[in-house]
Enzyme design. Structure first.
Site, PDB file in Angstrom:
ATOM      1  N   VAL A  69       0.810  -1.219   0.000  1.00  0.00           N
ATOM      2  CA  VAL A  69       0.000   0.000   0.000  1.00  0.00           C
ATOM      3  C   VAL A  69       0.842   1.267   0.000  1.00  0.00           C
ATOM      4  CG1 VAL A  69      -1.970  -1.135   1.071  1.00  0.00           C
ATOM      5  CG2 VAL A  69      -0.261   0.024   2.515  1.00  0.00           C
ATOM      6  N   ASN A  71      -7.166  -2.517   5.679  1.00  0.00           N
ATOM      7  CA  ASN A  71      -6.668  -3.193   6.879  1.00  0.00           C
ATOM      8  C   ASN A  71      -5.154  -3.077   7.044  1.00  0.00           C
ATOM      9  OD1 ASN A  71      -6.848  -5.254   9.115  1.00  0.00           O
ATOM     10  ND2 ASN A  71      -5.611  -6.393   7.653  1.00  0.00           N
ATOM     11  N   TYR A 129       2.682   4.707  15.991  1.00  0.00           N
ATOM     12  CA  TYR A 129       1.492   3.923  15.658  1.00  0.00           C
ATOM     13  C   TYR A 129       0.220   4.646  16.112  1.00  0.00           C
ATOM     14  CZ  TYR A 129      -1.538  -0.219  15.372  1.00  0.00           C
ATOM     15  OH  TYR A 129      -2.543  -1.115  15.066  1.00  0.00           O
ATOM     16  N   LYS A 143      -2.813   5.932  13.733  1.00  0.00           N
ATOM     17  CA  LYS A 143      -4.190   5.458  13.880  1.00  0.00           C
ATOM     18  C   LYS A 143      -5.151   6.605  14.199  1.00  0.00           C
ATOM     19  CE  LYS A 143      -3.760   1.030  13.053  1.00  0.00           C
ATOM     20  NZ  LYS A 143      -4.392   0.426  11.856  1.00  0.00           N
ATOM     21  N   ALA A 194      -6.582  -7.935  19.456  1.00  0.00           N
ATOM     22  CA  ALA A 194      -6.964  -9.172  18.765  1.00  0.00           C
ATOM     23  C   ALA A 194      -5.690  -9.963  18.529  1.00  0.00           C
ATOM     24  CB  ALA A 194      -7.656  -8.862  17.444  1.00  0.00           C
TER      25      ALA A 194
END
Length: 279
Positions: free
Chosen positions: A95, A121, A187, A191, A220
């Site tokens: 990406v 994602n 990060y 986000k 997760a």
């Protein structure tokens, strides 16, 4: 597969409500039947791979992108055997490369004649104290996680607007876009940027019948994450979850299915926290 049956991907679990143990994954109900979806970073055992599987279980055709070509081939072959070759295709896609992003979206339209859903994602993490973080570390995380989402959202909106039939974009953010965690400045900033990008894109896309939302998972856990994260850190983060466990990737994917489906038809510009974490 019924809600009480299981497979290797959706193992049998304890009775509903048992603390610390996930429930069984619910069966599909054709919520995305007939729709074509592009999903980035979709090979492997993480949220992207779980999303690809859940979309297929809900009747979608999926075009998968991933920067790991070998892992992508294995994933496409596995899902094609289970759901049919017509339903699944893939193309290596980094990406951070505009040409590869364009090729992925072109493939979706060439193969299926339409584009309905895009799940952004792809993201990259890492741990570094801010005073020791290099420009290269910062740039690598931001270029993949935030700018990569921008590139794919831009490509998606250009095509969805031109198609004239509406559509949905779902971005993968994180609770760290709201919360602080040591060693995660790059990060968390990326986000938080994904959340802001989601809101602004939604305003611009609304007049074209396109909705843009995001999910913000807390934790997760999957095999790849376990390989690159210390057991101590995962245990500490899990201890913050009031459910007594981390999320399964398919539990995040279920919320992405909701946002991609007509069940969320009034929602746009929103970021949905998928978390049981203490405030």
């Amino acid at each position: 597969m019924s809600s009480v049956e299981a497979s290797d991907d959706h193992p049998t679990a304890a009775p509903p409500g048992a603390r610390g143990v996930p429930p069984a994954c619910p069966a599909g109900h054709d919520l995305l039947a007939g729709r074509t979806a592009v999903i980035t970073a979709a090979a492997g055992t993480g949220i992207g791979g779980a999303t690809a599987r859940r979309f297929l279980e809900e009747g979608a055709r999926v075009v998968l992108g991933d920067s790991h070509a070998r892992r992508l081939r294995v994933c496409v072959a596995t899902l094609s055997d289970e759901f049919g070759a017509r339903q699944v295709t893939g193309l290596p896609c980094d990406v951070t490369d505009e040409a590869q992003v364009a090729a992925l979206f072109d493939l979706a339209e060439e193969r299926h004649g339409r584009l309905d859903v895009v799940v952004n994602n792809a993201g990259l993490g890492g741990t570094a104290e801010l005073v020791e973080m290099t420009d290269a570390q910062w740039d690598e995380v931001v270029d993949t996680t935030l700018k990569g989402t921008f590139r794919c959202t831009r490509a998606a909106l250009r095509r969805l607007r031109a198609g004239g039939t509406g559509g949905v974009v779902v971005n993968n953010a994180s609770v760290l876009g709201w919360r602080a965690q040591r060693g995660q400045a790059h990060y968390a900033a990326a986000k938080a940027g994904v959340m802001a990008l989601t809101r602004c894109a939604a305003v611009e896309a609304a007049e074209h019948g396109v909705r843009v939302n995001a999910v913000a998972p807390s934790l997760a856990v999957h095999p790849h994450l376990a390989k690159v994260t210390s057991p101590e850190l995962l245990a500490g983060l899990t201890a913050l979850e009031v459910s007594g466990r981390h999320a399964e990737p398919w539990e995040i994917a279920n919320v992405i299915v909701f946002l991609a489906s007509d069940y969320s038809s009034y929602m746009t510009g929103e970021t949905v926290s998928v978390s049981s974490q203490r405030a």
